[in-house]
Write an enzyme that holds these catalytic residues in place. Structure first.
Site, PDB file in Angstrom:
ATOM      1  N   HIS A   2     -45.933   9.583  27.944  1.00  0.00           N
ATOM      2  CA  HIS A   2     -45.073  10.577  28.579  1.00  0.00           C
ATOM      3  C   HIS A   2     -45.859  11.771  29.139  1.00  0.00           C
ATOM      4  CE1 HIS A   2     -41.402  11.874  30.208  1.00  0.00           C
ATOM      5  NE2 HIS A   2     -41.637  13.076  29.765  1.00  0.00           N
ATOM      6  N   HIS A   8     -36.529   5.061  39.308  1.00  0.00           N
ATOM      7  CA  HIS A   8     -36.833   6.405  38.781  1.00  0.00           C
ATOM      8  C   HIS A   8     -38.291   6.756  39.013  1.00  0.00           C
ATOM      9  CE1 HIS A   8     -37.244   9.785  36.029  1.00  0.00           C
ATOM     10  NE2 HIS A   8     -38.117   9.112  35.308  1.00  0.00           N
ATOM     11  N   PHE A   9     -39.201   5.832  38.695  1.00  0.00           N
ATOM     12  CA  PHE A   9     -40.588   6.288  38.832  1.00  0.00           C
ATOM     13  C   PHE A   9     -41.068   6.305  40.281  1.00  0.00           C
ATOM     14  CE2 PHE A   9     -41.661   2.033  36.734  1.00  0.00           C
ATOM     15  CZ  PHE A   9     -42.248   1.416  37.823  1.00  0.00           C
ATOM     16  N   HIS A  10     -40.329   5.617  41.155  1.00  0.00           N
ATOM     17  CA  HIS A  10     -40.726   5.759  42.556  1.00  0.00           C
ATOM     18  C   HIS A  10     -40.222   7.074  43.159  1.00  0.00           C
ATOM     19  CE1 HIS A  10     -41.929   1.477  42.377  1.00  0.00           C
ATOM     20  NE2 HIS A  10     -42.831   1.918  43.224  1.00  0.00           N
ATOM     21  N   ARG A  22     -36.352  -5.232  35.180  1.00  0.00           N
ATOM     22  CA  ARG A  22     -37.662  -4.872  35.710  1.00  0.00           C
ATOM     23  C   ARG A  22     -38.694  -5.837  35.140  1.00  0.00           C
ATOM     24  NH1 ARG A  22     -40.084   0.394  32.468  1.00  0.00           N
ATOM     25  NH2 ARG A  22     -41.834  -0.096  33.814  1.00  0.00           N
ATOM     26  N   ARG A  23     -39.925  -5.692  35.577  1.00  0.00           N
ATOM     27  CA  ARG A  23     -41.055  -6.489  35.082  1.00  0.00           C
ATOM     28  C   ARG A  23     -40.790  -7.990  35.138  1.00  0.00           C
ATOM     29  NH1 ARG A  23     -41.016  -2.803  30.213  1.00  0.00           N
ATOM     30  NH2 ARG A  23     -42.623  -1.234  30.575  1.00  0.00           N
ATOM     31  N   TYR A  40     -46.729  13.923  33.216  1.00  0.00           N
ATOM     32  CA  TYR A  40     -46.919  15.333  33.578  1.00  0.00           C
ATOM     33  C   TYR A  40     -48.348  15.607  34.031  1.00  0.00           C
ATOM     34  CZ  TYR A  40     -42.325  15.652  31.667  1.00  0.00           C
ATOM     35  OH  TYR A  40     -40.995  15.433  31.444  1.00  0.00           O
TER      36      TYR A  40
HETATM   37 FE1  HAS Z   1     -39.463   9.823  33.650  1.00  0.00          FE
HETATM   38  C1  HAS Z   1     -39.402   6.605  32.375  1.00  0.00           C
HETATM   39  C2  HAS Z   1     -37.253  10.820  31.249  1.00  0.00           C
HETATM   40  C3  HAS Z   1     -39.748  13.093  34.715  1.00  0.00           C
HETATM   41  C4  HAS Z   1     -42.260   8.986  35.466  1.00  0.00           C
HETATM   42  N1  HAS Z   1     -40.589   8.121  33.884  1.00  0.00           N
HETATM   43  C5  HAS Z   1     -40.383   6.895  33.292  1.00  0.00           C
HETATM   44  C6  HAS Z   1     -41.363   5.972  33.753  1.00  0.00           C
HETATM   45  C7  HAS Z   1     -42.201   6.662  34.608  1.00  0.00           C
HETATM   46  C8  HAS Z   1     -41.694   8.007  34.685  1.00  0.00           C
HETATM   47  C9  HAS Z   1     -43.436   6.132  35.302  1.00  0.00           C
HETATM   48  O1  HAS Z   1     -36.052   9.713  28.663  1.00  0.00           O
HETATM   49  C10 HAS Z   1     -41.434   4.494  33.382  1.00  0.00           C
HETATM   50  C11 HAS Z   1     -42.381   4.235  32.253  1.00  0.00           C
HETATM   51  C12 HAS Z   1     -42.444   2.744  31.990  1.00  0.00           C
HETATM   52  O2  HAS Z   1     -43.208   2.074  32.692  1.00  0.00           O
HETATM   53  O3  HAS Z   1     -41.715   2.277  31.138  1.00  0.00           O
HETATM   54  N2  HAS Z   1     -38.611  11.609  33.113  1.00  0.00           N
HETATM   55  C13 HAS Z   1     -37.724  11.795  32.117  1.00  0.00           C
HETATM   56  C14 HAS Z   1     -37.339  13.199  32.060  1.00  0.00           C
HETATM   57  C15 HAS Z   1     -38.038  13.830  33.055  1.00  0.00           C
HETATM   58  C16 HAS Z   1     -38.846  12.837  33.691  1.00  0.00           C
HETATM   59  C17 HAS Z   1     -36.372  13.826  31.126  1.00  0.00           C
HETATM   60  N3  HAS Z   1     -40.724  10.840  34.865  1.00  0.00           N
HETATM   61  C18 HAS Z   1     -40.670  12.171  35.171  1.00  0.00           C
HETATM   62  C19 HAS Z   1     -41.740  12.509  36.062  1.00  0.00           C
HETATM   63  C20 HAS Z   1     -42.458  11.345  36.265  1.00  0.00           C
HETATM   64  C21 HAS Z   1     -41.805  10.315  35.508  1.00  0.00           C
HETATM   65  C22 HAS Z   1     -42.002  13.891  36.595  1.00  0.00           C
HETATM   66  C23 HAS Z   1     -43.663  11.113  37.070  1.00  0.00           C
HETATM   67  C24 HAS Z   1     -44.343  12.014  37.708  1.00  0.00           C
HETATM   68  N4  HAS Z   1     -38.494   8.893  32.130  1.00  0.00           N
HETATM   69  C25 HAS Z   1     -37.655   9.495  31.253  1.00  0.00           C
HETATM   70  C26 HAS Z   1     -37.217   8.501  30.247  1.00  0.00           C
HETATM   71  C27 HAS Z   1     -37.840   7.311  30.562  1.00  0.00           C
HETATM   72  C28 HAS Z   1     -38.628   7.581  31.744  1.00  0.00           C
HETATM   73  C29 HAS Z   1     -36.312   8.706  29.118  1.00  0.00           C
HETATM   74  C30 HAS Z   1     -37.747   5.994  29.783  1.00  0.00           C
HETATM   75  C31 HAS Z   1     -36.697   5.121  30.329  1.00  0.00           C
HETATM   76  C32 HAS Z   1     -36.697   3.761  29.658  1.00  0.00           C
HETATM   77  O4  HAS Z   1     -35.734   3.463  28.953  1.00  0.00           O
HETATM   78  O5  HAS Z   1     -37.647   2.983  29.832  1.00  0.00           O
HETATM   79  C33 HAS Z   1     -37.987  15.322  33.351  1.00  0.00           C
HETATM   80  O6  HAS Z   1     -39.280  15.866  33.323  1.00  0.00           O
HETATM   81  C34 HAS Z   1     -37.331  15.617  34.654  1.00  0.00           C
HETATM   82  C35 HAS Z   1     -37.080  17.121  34.843  1.00  0.00           C
HETATM   83  C36 HAS Z   1     -36.930  17.462  36.287  1.00  0.00           C
HETATM   84  C37 HAS Z   1     -35.945  18.155  36.849  1.00  0.00           C
HETATM   85  C38 HAS Z   1     -35.932  18.344  38.346  1.00  0.00           C
HETATM   86  C39 HAS Z   1     -36.295  19.756  38.789  1.00  0.00           C
HETATM   87  C40 HAS Z   1     -36.330  19.801  40.263  1.00  0.00           C
HETATM   88  C41 HAS Z   1     -37.298  20.384  41.004  1.00  0.00           C
HETATM   89  C42 HAS Z   1     -37.238  20.274  42.506  1.00  0.00           C
HETATM   90  C43 HAS Z   1     -36.752  21.559  43.174  1.00  0.00           C
HETATM   91  C44 HAS Z   1     -36.556  21.320  44.623  1.00  0.00           C
HETATM   92  C45 HAS Z   1     -36.709  22.238  45.589  1.00  0.00           C
HETATM   93  C46 HAS Z   1     -36.541  21.809  47.006  1.00  0.00           C
HETATM   94  C47 HAS Z   1     -37.043  23.642  45.336  1.00  0.00           C
HETATM   95  C48 HAS Z   1     -34.845  18.736  36.072  1.00  0.00           C
HETATM   96  C49 HAS Z   1     -38.426  21.144  40.394  1.00  0.00           C
HETATM   97  C50 HAS Z   1     -35.221  22.218  47.553  1.00  0.00           C
HETATM   98  C51 HAS Z   1     -34.705  21.140  48.371  1.00  0.00           C
HETATM   99  C52 HAS Z   1     -33.489  21.056  48.954  1.00  0.00           C
HETATM  100  C53 HAS Z   1     -33.138  19.829  49.667  1.00  0.00           C
HETATM  101  C54 HAS Z   1     -32.478  22.106  48.871  1.00  0.00           C
END
Ligand code: HAS
Length: 548
Positions: free
Chosen positions: A217, A368-370, A433-434, A221
């Site tokens: 995890h 999700h990861f894409h 998947r996989r 980050y």
């Molecule tokens: Fe995830 C699975 C939970 C973030 C990557 N994640 C994965 C896997 C990958 C991955 C590669 O809880 C698959 C792993 C595998 O092969 O099995 N993930 C989260 C959570 C977050 C999260 C809670 N993941 C990421 C990020 C990744 C990433 C970042 C890569 C860089 N993820 C999971 C969970 C799994 C998971 C479970 C397991 C699922 C399973 O069952 O297998 C949090 O960090 C997300 C928080 C983010 C936000 C968004 C904030 C928004 C922002 C943008 C602002 C936009 C602006 C532009 C200013 C709350 C900062 C304005 C635009 C306009 C259009 C107005």
């Protein structure tokens, strides 16, 4: 301009990153066609082999080398040129990482390690694959120590001062990386290597998976934080303004040291060997790690609004029109941010215990990861590439290159929208998947995965093909910027490193006290992991399987 030797070091890292990107995207293209049953591989090539290559080359190798290239450039720019010891240490790190990369890649290509990038036991690869992985991680440690050494020298020479924001963020990311790698090194060195070389007969599967996700995890980050560095430090400069709040930026980063690690069980919510209490605790901590991303979103909107109002924007959303849309360095990063809104929301869904039951091990996770690593991170790196390589090579980034850059980011956006949307929906319809293509004995549910307008495997393949086209345009831009574009001679042709000013006047001193953050991080890790990992030590082991 930074010292020529530091530029060389950074350029080598970026070059290896893009070689991995080239092969990795090609394997991605093959996959979408196989899943769609439109392509049959020759007998010497296996779906799981290319899936492993895809994951390892893009998720691990492309990202890591690019990140180090970016760090080296930014650290040399913000703290001054590297001394000879730091430079030597960085080259040794680069060499060890590269030996590991080559070894692991050779094992994958020769069909001896089709275990995917998560290399779950009891799938058993050649022992040399794991040796390659261990060298890769140790190499990144050596490169990390070089950067930490450079930072320490600067701190000694500038007692009592805050380090520049870029350097602070680099060190935060490295601290997180070093602590998180302890898990993967432990499982690879003490479990996988002895087992794969036949020195022991069995492997403790649950323990190895848990140690992997202790690392897995924070790994996400490790990809995200350099993108956030660009959002906090580079974007304001492109907008002609300052960092919105230095303390908020530093706080967001140290929160990642605290909360990114003791959360790995949210990848194992469906696994029986971990009791619900520990899963619950780590899910609660997972919700804590969302906070720094929300702080980042707030900070970005504030930056956009401030810069827009400085340029005369009126009304609630008038600032939107004042953003520098014609600058591909900005537009690519803005689209990257926009993708992270659904990407992050998807993460929150994944982390929610009951919803995870529906999406786990389905194509939803691939979607999700894409739209996390594959777009917010990758597209930010693309936005950086447009100026970083010309900055390092002293070549021009011409108007025609800028146009090509726009075509590249728009094709990436369209391709990713098509592919990831269909992946999310297919996942909800139960597509796993996989897995390679399977008709599942013509089961109606499986047939449904090939019907519908945008919810099928064909759309996924169309999206994947557009992405590949986009990747090739990017490779062209990279090759031009590295070797072929004309050298900048006139002052105005030189590409600059856009680093925004950050005001530390109100930044509390404790934010740069590493002992506090490392201490709390270890306390949280012990609370979240000591008892459940201890309970796994007695698990019976499994023999290895080679299913390919
Ligand atoms: Fe995830 C699975 C939970 C973030 C990557 N994640 C994965 C896997 C990958 C991955 C590669 O809880 C698959 C792993 C595998 O092969 O099995 N993930 C989260 C959570 C977050 C999260 C809670 N993941 C990421 C990020 C990744 C990433 C970042 C890569 C860089 N993820 C999971 C969970 C799994 C998971 C479970 C397991 C699922 C399973 O069952 O297998 C949090 O960090 C997300 C928080 C983010 C936000 C968004 C904030 C928004 C922002 C943008 C602002 C936009 C602006 C532009 C200013 C709350 C900062 C304005 C635009 C306009 C259009 C107005």
């Amino acid at each position: 301009m930074i010292a020529a030797q530091d530029r060389k070091l950074a350029l080598w890292n970026i070059a290896v990153a893009y070689i991995a990107f080239l092969i990795g995207t090609l394997t991605g293209l093959l996959q979408v066609f196989i899943r769609n049953d439109a392509l049959k591989l020759p007998s010497w090539l296996d779906y799981y082999q290319i899936l492993t290559a895809h994951g390892v080359l893009l998720a691990l190798i492309f990202t890591t080398y690019f990140i180090f290239g970016f760090f080296i450039t930014g650290m040399s720019k913000s703290l001054g040129s590297f001394g000879p010891k730091v430079r030597l240490c960085s080259w040794i790190g680069f060499a060890v990482t590269t030996i590991g990369t080559v070894l692991a890649t050779v094992m994958i290509v020769s069909g001896k390690a089709s275990v995917l990038y998560t290399f779950y036991a009891p799938l058993k690869a050649s022992g040399w694959f794991y040796v390659g992985l261990a060298l890769f991680v140790v190499g990144t440690w050596i490169s990390s120590f070089a950067l930490v050494g450079h930072y320490i020298v600067w701190r000694r020479r500038n007692k009592g001062q805050f380090s520049p924001l870029f350097a602070f963020m680099t060190i935060t990311t490295i601290v997180m990386w070093l602590i998180s790698c302890l898990g993967v090194v432990a499982t690879v060195v003490f479990q996988f290597i002895p087992w794969a070389f036949g020195w022991v007969d069995t492997i403790n599967v649950e323990l190895s998976r848990s140690l992997f996700w202790y690392f897995g995890h924070p790994l996400v980050y490790f990809w995200l934080l350099p993108a956030y560095m660009a959002w906090y430090v580079i974007v304001p400069k492109l907008l002609g303004t300052k960092v919105f709040s230095d303390s908020l930026a530093r706080l967001a980063f140290v929160l990642f040291i605290l909360f990114s690690i003791p959360v790995g069980f949210h990848h194992q919510l469906t696994e029986p060997g971990i009791s619900e209490f520990w899963k619950f605790l780590q899910v609660v901590l997972t919700f804590m790690v969302i906070i720094p991303s929300l702080l980042t979103a707030f900070s970005m909107f504030a930056t956009f609004e401030i810069s827009g109002r400085q340029k005369g924007a009126k009304g609630l959303f008038g600032w939107f029109k004042k953003l520098p849309w014609k600058d591909v360095r900005f537009t690519s990063i803005f689209i990257a941010m926009a993708f992270f809104i659904p990407g992050g929301a998807g993460g929150i869904i994944n982390a929610s215990f009951q919803l995870n039951e529906i999406v786990h091990n389905t194509l939803w996770i691939v979607g999700h990861f894409h739209i996390t690593v594959g777009t917010p991170v990758a597209m930010t790196f693309m936005g950086l590439t447009f100026w970083l390589i010309p900055y390092l090579t002293g070549r021009k980034f011409s108007k025609s290159m800028q146009k090509l850059g726009f075509i590249q980011i728009f094709t990436w956006t369209i391709g990713m929208l098509l592919m990831s949307t269909s992946q999310h929906i297919l996942g909800l319809l139960g597509a796993p998947r996989r897995t390679a293509y399977s008709g599942y004995n013509d089961h109606p549910a499986a047939q449904g995965w090939f019907e519908g307008l945008i919810t099928n495997h064909v759309t996924m393949a169309v999206g994947g093909s557009i992405l590949f086209l986009s990747a090739m345009i990017l490779i062209y831009i990279v090759v031009m910027s590295m070797f072929l574009s004309p050298k900048a001679i006139r002052e105005e042709d030189f590409v600059e490193f856009p680093m925004a000013e950050s005001d530390t006047e109100h930044t509390p001193k404790f934010l740069e006290n590493w002992w506090i953050w490392i201490g709390i991080a270890f306390a949280l890790i012990i609370i979240a992991y000591a008892i459940p990992l201890g309970g796994m030590l007695d698990n019976p082991g499994s023999e290895g399987y080679k299913t390919w």
